[in-house]
Motif scaffolding. Structure first.
Motif, PDB file in Angstrom:
ATOM      1  N   ILE A 115     -31.969 -51.314  48.804  1.00 12.17           N
ATOM      2  CA  ILE A 115     -30.884 -50.597  49.466  1.00 12.17           C
ATOM      3  C   ILE A 115     -29.643 -50.600  48.576  1.00 12.17           C
ATOM      4  O   ILE A 115     -29.475 -51.512  47.766  1.00 12.17           O
ATOM      5  N   MET A 116     -28.807 -49.583  48.687  1.00 11.51           N
ATOM      6  CA  MET A 116     -27.569 -49.575  47.912  1.00 11.51           C
ATOM      7  C   MET A 116     -26.661 -50.687  48.455  1.00 11.51           C
ATOM      8  O   MET A 116     -26.510 -50.858  49.669  1.00 11.51           O
ATOM      9  N   ILE A 172     -19.742 -46.446  56.727  1.00 10.81           N
ATOM     10  CA  ILE A 172     -19.616 -46.075  55.311  1.00 10.81           C
ATOM     11  C   ILE A 172     -20.565 -46.929  54.463  1.00 10.81           C
ATOM     12  O   ILE A 172     -20.525 -48.148  54.494  1.00 10.81           O
ATOM     13  N   GLY A 173     -21.423 -46.249  53.745  1.00 14.61           N
ATOM     14  CA  GLY A 173     -22.376 -46.937  52.871  1.00 14.61           C
ATOM     15  C   GLY A 173     -23.445 -47.692  53.637  1.00 14.61           C
ATOM     16  O   GLY A 173     -24.141 -48.536  53.069  1.00 14.61           O
ATOM     17  N   LEU A 174     -23.618 -47.406  54.892  1.00 13.22           N
ATOM     18  CA  LEU A 174     -24.558 -48.170  55.724  1.00 13.22           C
ATOM     19  C   LEU A 174     -25.947 -47.543  55.735  1.00 13.22           C
ATOM     20  O   LEU A 174     -26.087 -46.339  55.949  1.00 13.22           O
ATOM     21  N   GLY A 175     -26.939 -48.367  55.516  1.00 14.96           N
ATOM     22  CA  GLY A 175     -28.315 -47.934  55.731  1.00 14.96           C
ATOM     23  C   GLY A 175     -29.062 -47.560  54.464  1.00 14.96           C
ATOM     24  O   GLY A 175     -28.521 -47.610  53.355  1.00 14.96           O
ATOM     25  N   SER A 221     -23.710 -51.578  49.282  1.00 11.33           N
ATOM     26  CA  SER A 221     -22.365 -51.422  49.850  1.00 11.33           C
ATOM     27  C   SER A 221     -22.063 -52.642  50.717  1.00 11.33           C
ATOM     28  O   SER A 221     -22.974 -53.378  51.120  1.00 11.33           O
ATOM     29  N   ALA A 222     -20.776 -52.830  51.007  1.00 12.56           N
ATOM     30  CA  ALA A 222     -20.382 -53.983  51.827  1.00 12.56           C
ATOM     31  C   ALA A 222     -21.079 -53.933  53.187  1.00 12.56           C
ATOM     32  O   ALA A 222     -21.552 -54.961  53.698  1.00 12.56           O
ATOM     33  N   ASN A 223     -21.172 -52.745  53.775  1.00 10.01           N
ATOM     34  CA  ASN A 223     -21.812 -52.644  55.094  1.00 10.01           C
ATOM     35  C   ASN A 223     -23.299 -52.967  55.019  1.00 10.01           C
ATOM     36  O   ASN A 223     -23.864 -53.548  55.949  1.00 10.01           O
ATOM     37  N   ASN A 224     -23.944 -52.589  53.929  1.00  9.42           N
ATOM     38  CA  ASN A 224     -25.376 -52.903  53.815  1.00  9.42           C
ATOM     39  C   ASN A 224     -25.613 -54.386  53.554  1.00  9.42           C
ATOM     40  O   ASN A 224     -26.594 -54.963  54.039  1.00  9.42           O
ATOM     41  N   GLY A 245     -31.427 -45.433  51.647  1.00  3.34           N
ATOM     42  CA  GLY A 245     -31.335 -44.161  50.941  1.00  3.34           C
ATOM     43  C   GLY A 245     -30.328 -44.178  49.812  1.00  3.34           C
ATOM     44  O   GLY A 245     -29.420 -45.006  49.778  1.00  3.34           O
ATOM     45  N   PRO A 275     -17.560 -48.843  59.922  1.00  2.28           N
ATOM     46  CA  PRO A 275     -18.835 -49.562  59.692  1.00  2.28           C
ATOM     47  C   PRO A 275     -19.994 -48.665  59.262  1.00  2.28           C
ATOM     48  O   PRO A 275     -21.072 -49.172  58.925  1.00  2.28           O
ATOM     49  N   ARG A 277     -26.128 -50.874  65.756  1.00  4.07           N
ATOM     50  CA  ARG A 277     -24.744 -50.557  65.371  1.00  4.07           C
ATOM     51  C   ARG A 277     -24.420 -49.099  65.682  1.00  4.07           C
ATOM     52  O   ARG A 277     -23.330 -48.775  66.150  1.00  4.07           O
ATOM     53  N   ALA A 329     -21.268 -50.974  45.542  1.00  9.64           N
ATOM     54  CA  ALA A 329     -21.955 -49.868  46.218  1.00  9.64           C
ATOM     55  C   ALA A 329     -22.805 -49.030  45.267  1.00  9.64           C
ATOM     56  O   ALA A 329     -23.709 -48.322  45.709  1.00  9.64           O
ATOM     57  N   ASN A 330     -22.531 -49.113  43.965  1.00  9.16           N
ATOM     58  CA  ASN A 330     -23.334 -48.353  43.003  1.00  9.16           C
ATOM     59  C   ASN A 330     -24.531 -49.148  42.486  1.00  9.16           C
ATOM     60  O   ASN A 330     -25.244 -48.676  41.599  1.00  9.16           O
ATOM     61  N   GLY A 344     -15.965 -47.206  49.352  1.00  9.94           N
ATOM     62  CA  GLY A 344     -16.870 -48.301  49.722  1.00  9.94           C
ATOM     63  C   GLY A 344     -18.339 -47.936  49.620  1.00  9.94           C
ATOM     64  O   GLY A 344     -19.200 -48.779  49.834  1.00  9.94           O
ATOM     65  N   THR A 345     -18.634 -46.697  49.315  1.00  9.74           N
ATOM     66  CA  THR A 345     -20.034 -46.329  49.107  1.00  9.74           C
ATOM     67  C   THR A 345     -20.243 -45.940  47.645  1.00  9.74           C
ATOM     68  O   THR A 345     -19.330 -46.050  46.834  1.00  9.74           O
ATOM     69  N   ASN A 346     -21.446 -45.508  47.323  1.00 14.22           N
ATOM     70  CA  ASN A 346     -21.706 -45.249  45.904  1.00 14.22           C
ATOM     71  C   ASN A 346     -21.113 -43.900  45.473  1.00 14.22           C
ATOM     72  O   ASN A 346     -20.710 -43.068  46.295  1.00 14.22           O
TER      73      ASN A 346
END
Lengths: 519, 304
Positions: free
Chosen positions: A37-38, B173-176, A40-43, B178, B171, B145, A61-62, B221-223
């Motif tokens: 999984i990427m 952003i960047g979640l999950g 990111s802080a949330n992941n 893929g 919450p 969530r 995140a990258n 916060g995401t890629n």
């Protein structure tokens, strides 16, 4: 239940590939939970809540984060399978439907092909090498800088840059290294073992590692530093980095340091650090005074062969002097003709040449060379020998516009024949270097010319003695025993090492002069 | 036209170029739909970027021609047509019976799309496709969530509560799973839904603008790839499959065309399509449907 994580920096694979990876995990035995999984802080928070992660994860995140949970013994294999799957690009298809590959055109592209790589080998013309090395270091890669003609100020800057990032620059002009059992550039195939080597000398490293292999031990890591590393201005940065790495390497129990004479202050610093690593360290600073090495953990070796022998003895739990090799039996050559009195050493390895100069100077007095021990012994015209002469044919003077003599034997063969025509020459001394990068069958190049040289001397009523040694192992691609048999059949007296060959050659010269006896 | 950059990432049918302005430009092969920040190439069926380009190659565009160092590929933009759809102009209104029916058709298609472990898995009507719990250990938590967050987001949007919307989006952003995480795909789809229904309503436009400004910052916060899509979506620029589905809501006299558009959008990526469609559908109802969730925790059922 064990957990394992892997972070692949700036790594992008499409969602379908990541999904396929998840499917692959489902089929692996011993894996209970897995995620790719990427990061990111949330992941990261998600996976922590799912119980797949614990503690702090240094990822962004990258980055792609692989997290596994399962039986401990299954996780290494699962992680390796994941990396292999991710690094395997789908086969590209050309316009005619055939698969084809595309060679990377930059270090960054190469890193994209081989995620997890931590070393870049750079072999560009010297003027571009420093910039490429800097790029590699900036990408977090250690560097082996095969290129020469890199300016000293650039070497210093690169090594300081690397040191600040806990990386190492092997080189510039680093021709040899063995990292994790893989020979790099001009290196030999040696068995793996517990002796680690850090060397500011390429052929010095090859000689020591080959002898260790020949005497039944193996190499954990062999780290080249480049010949200028122990220069006062460079400060031995790479040797100290290598020493530090071997000090903490659990598979290394004995360390060998090799260099041509270092700057005294740098030598002092290196020896101080070496004395504190908590492992026995054999030191061969060619030409340095062994009395200057006084520490219970440090063992001075006068020659490369002595260094290898001491390391083998220490690895066996014996005292270093107990590993000293015995001189082999020596077939007495026929009587030399009057006037045959000089030795001519024609070397492809620079350190071998330098070591020969050192040893011969003790036995024979003045020995001329293009890389002399004393400046006063410098050969004025490198194309013409005088008195006792040893030549480093790998010197830049000889390699401009042509391959190194370990690859291309033509220049040395011409010189062998030329020396054979000199009525004052008694002995020709040769090195034969095997291993990756060297000529695939050096004996086949050398034997005809040696036979021709001997015939020339015979016809003139002289007897030409040819002494040599083969620096190689039974694992090398050239087949060590085949090379040795061919050379012996051509009348070459083979010793086990450079030091032994030099001493044999000196003995022949001294015996001819009526000074000594043949062994 | 003049810009420079380097190849950022390469896939079979797409390639991202990282520009010196820190933005990403996406090259896609002809079989893909149009993209904001994207250049769609006319390519042969066997074309793949994987044997043309590698990460790190320098890219430069001068005089309308893109050249890539070390590659035979060059792209002539001088005759390229420009693709843009004004989502704001669609004025999708689910109070309209045909539009609501079209929306419901798409919702059913989403329910039938039995693939993916993304946020779209929250729809209770969709049995999760996993055969083995190994595949996505976080999916249960992800769905939990989403179940908590999405109704709050819709309610905050409906009431123009910017803070509430931000609290709900953060919450995601960047979640999950893929490459573009599930939460990001949902956000892009949701913004598409808001733009499609905003029309010229100043409150709605102000809400999008305010939340969008925050999102443009928070999406770091995401890629980098996902960030680019979110930033474009904030400006109303969304990829073609989602836009086409939104357009069909406004021309909802042919349900087969809605099914077809929904099917195309759902096929994107592994989870991206479904998450984006879910976002679009929920974004569309925030301002134009009287009531969405009939119970809590929500079973997302449209109340007509």
């Amino acid at each position: 239940m064990a957990r394992a994580t892997k972070i692949l920096r700036n790594f992008y694979r499409d969602s379908v590939s990541l999904m396929q990876l998840s499917s692959m995990f489902a089929k692996l035995p011993g894996v209970e939970q897995a995620s790719a999984i990427m990061a990111s802080a949330n992941n990261i928070s998600l996976l922590k809540e799912a119980g797949l992660l614990g503690g702090t994860i240094e990822a962004g995140a990258n980055d792609l984060l692989i997290a596994l949970q399962g039986q401990e013994e299954a996780l290494d294999a699962a992680m390796a399978a994941a990396e292999a799957a991710l690094n395997q690009n789908p086969p590209p298809v050309t316009g005619n439907g055939r698969s084809c590959g595309m060679a990377p055109r930059s270090i960054e592209m190469g890193l994209g092909d081989m995620v997890g790589a931590n070393l870049a080998l750079i072999s560009t013309p010297g003027e571009y090498a420093a910039a490429e090395a800097l790029k590699a270091l900036s990408l977090g890669l250690n560097v082996m800088l095969f290129s020469d003609n890199v300016e000293l100020k650039d070497e210093i800057a690169l090594k300081r840059f690397a040191q600040a990032r806990d990386l190492i620059v092997m080189g510039p002009d680093c021709g040899t290294a063995i990292i994790n059992g893989i020979p790099l550039a001009f290196a030999n195939a040696v068995r793996r073992g517990e002796i680690g080597v850090v060397a500011a000398s390429g052929t010095g490293l090859q000689q020591v590692t080959c002898l260790i292999d020949r005497w039944g031990k193996g190499i954990s890591q062999a780290i080249g530093t480049g010949g200028h590393d122990l220069h006062r201005d460079v400060g031995g940065i790479s040797m100290l980095q290598g020493l530090k790495a071997l000090a903490v390497d659990q598979s290394t129990s004995v360390i060998v340091l090799i260099s041509k004479p270092p700057s005294p202050e740098v030598a002092g610093r290196v020896l101080e650090v070496a004395g504190g690593v908590g492992k026995p360290v054999v030191v061969n600073f060619l030409g340095a005074d062994p009395e200057g090495i006084k520490h219970p953990n440090l063992f001075a070796a006068g020659t490369l062969e002595d260094a290898a022998a001491a390391a083998v003895a220490l690895a066996d739990g014996r005292r270093p002097e107990e590993g000293r090799p015995k001189r082999p039996p020596f077939a007495i050559p026929p009587k030399l003709a009057p006037g045959q009195q000089y030795l001519r050493g024609l070397y492809s390895g620079g350190t071998f040449c330098y070591e020969a100069s050192l040893l011969l100077k003790k036995d024979l007095g003045q020995v001329y060379s293009n890389s002399p021990v004393d400046p006063g012994d410098r050969l004025g015209d490198v194309w013409t020998s005088r008195g006792h002469t040893v030549i480093d044919l790998g010197d830049n003077l000889f390699t401009r516009g042509r391959p190194h003599p370990m690859i291309d034997h033509r220049l040395r063969n011409e010189r062998i024949f030329k020396e054979a025509g000199d009525p004052e020459v008694a002995v020709i001394l040769l090195d034969v270097v095997l291993g990756y990068g060297s000529h695939p069958d050096p004996a086949s190049e050398m034997v005809p010319v040696i036979q021709k040289a001997k015939d020339l001397a015979d016809k003139a009523g002289r007897h030409l003695v040819v002494v040599g040694f083969v620096c190689g192992t039974s694992l090398d691609p050239q087949n060590l025993s085949k090379q040795e048999v061919a050379l012996r059949d051509a009348g070459v007296i083979l010793a086990e090492s450079n030091a032994q060959a030099v001493r044999l050659a000196a003995t022949v010269v001294l015996a001819a002069a009526g000074v000594g006896k043949m062994p | 036209m003049c810009f420079s950059g380097v190849i950022h990432s390469v896939f079979h049918h797409a390639c991202n170029v990282s520009l010196k302005s820190d933005e990403l430009l996406t090259l896609v092969s002809s079989e893909k739909g149009n993209f904001p920040q994207g250049i769609r190439l006319e390519t042969s069926p066997k074309f793949t970027f994987l044997n043309q380009l590698r990460v790190g190659q320098p890219v430069a565009c001068r005089g309308g021609i893109i050249r890539i160092s070390g590659s035979d590929l060059s792209i002539d933009l001088r005759t390229a047509s420009h693709w843009h759809v004004d989502l704001k102009g669609l004025r999708v209104d689910l109070h309209q019976r045909d539009t609501a029916q079209a929306w419901a058709v798409a919702w059913v298609e989403l329910g039938k799309h039995r693939r993916g472990d993304g946020i779209s898995g929250m729809i209770a009507a969709i049995p999760l496709p996993r055969q083995n719990p190994v595949t996505s250990p976080g999916i249960k938590i992800l769905v939990e969530r989403a179940v908590q967050t999405l109704p709050a987001l819709i309610n905050a949007t409906r009431n123009f509560q910017v803070e509430g919307a931000i609290t709900a989006i953060r919450p995601l952003i960047g979640l999950g799973p893929g490459l573009t995480p599930s939460g990001d795909d949902f956000i892009v789809g949701y913004l598409a839904g808001l733009w499609s229904t905003a029309g010229s309503d100043s409150s709605r436009l102000r809400f999008i603008s305010t939340v969008g400004a925050w999102l443009s910052q928070a999406a770091v916060g995401t890629n980098a790839i996902s960030y680019t899509y979110i930033k474009s979506a904030v400006k109303g620029n969304i990829s073609e499959p989602i836009v086409t589905l939104a357009q069909r809501f406004g021309q909802a006299n042919n349900m087969d065309s809605v099914r077809e558009a929904a099917g195309t959008a759902l096929q994107v990526g592994d989870t991206s399509g479904a998450d984006g469609v879910l976002g679009l559908l929920l974004g569309c109802i925030a301002w134009t449907a009287p009531s969405l969730f009939c119970c809590s925790p929500p079973q997302p059922v449209l109340c007509s």
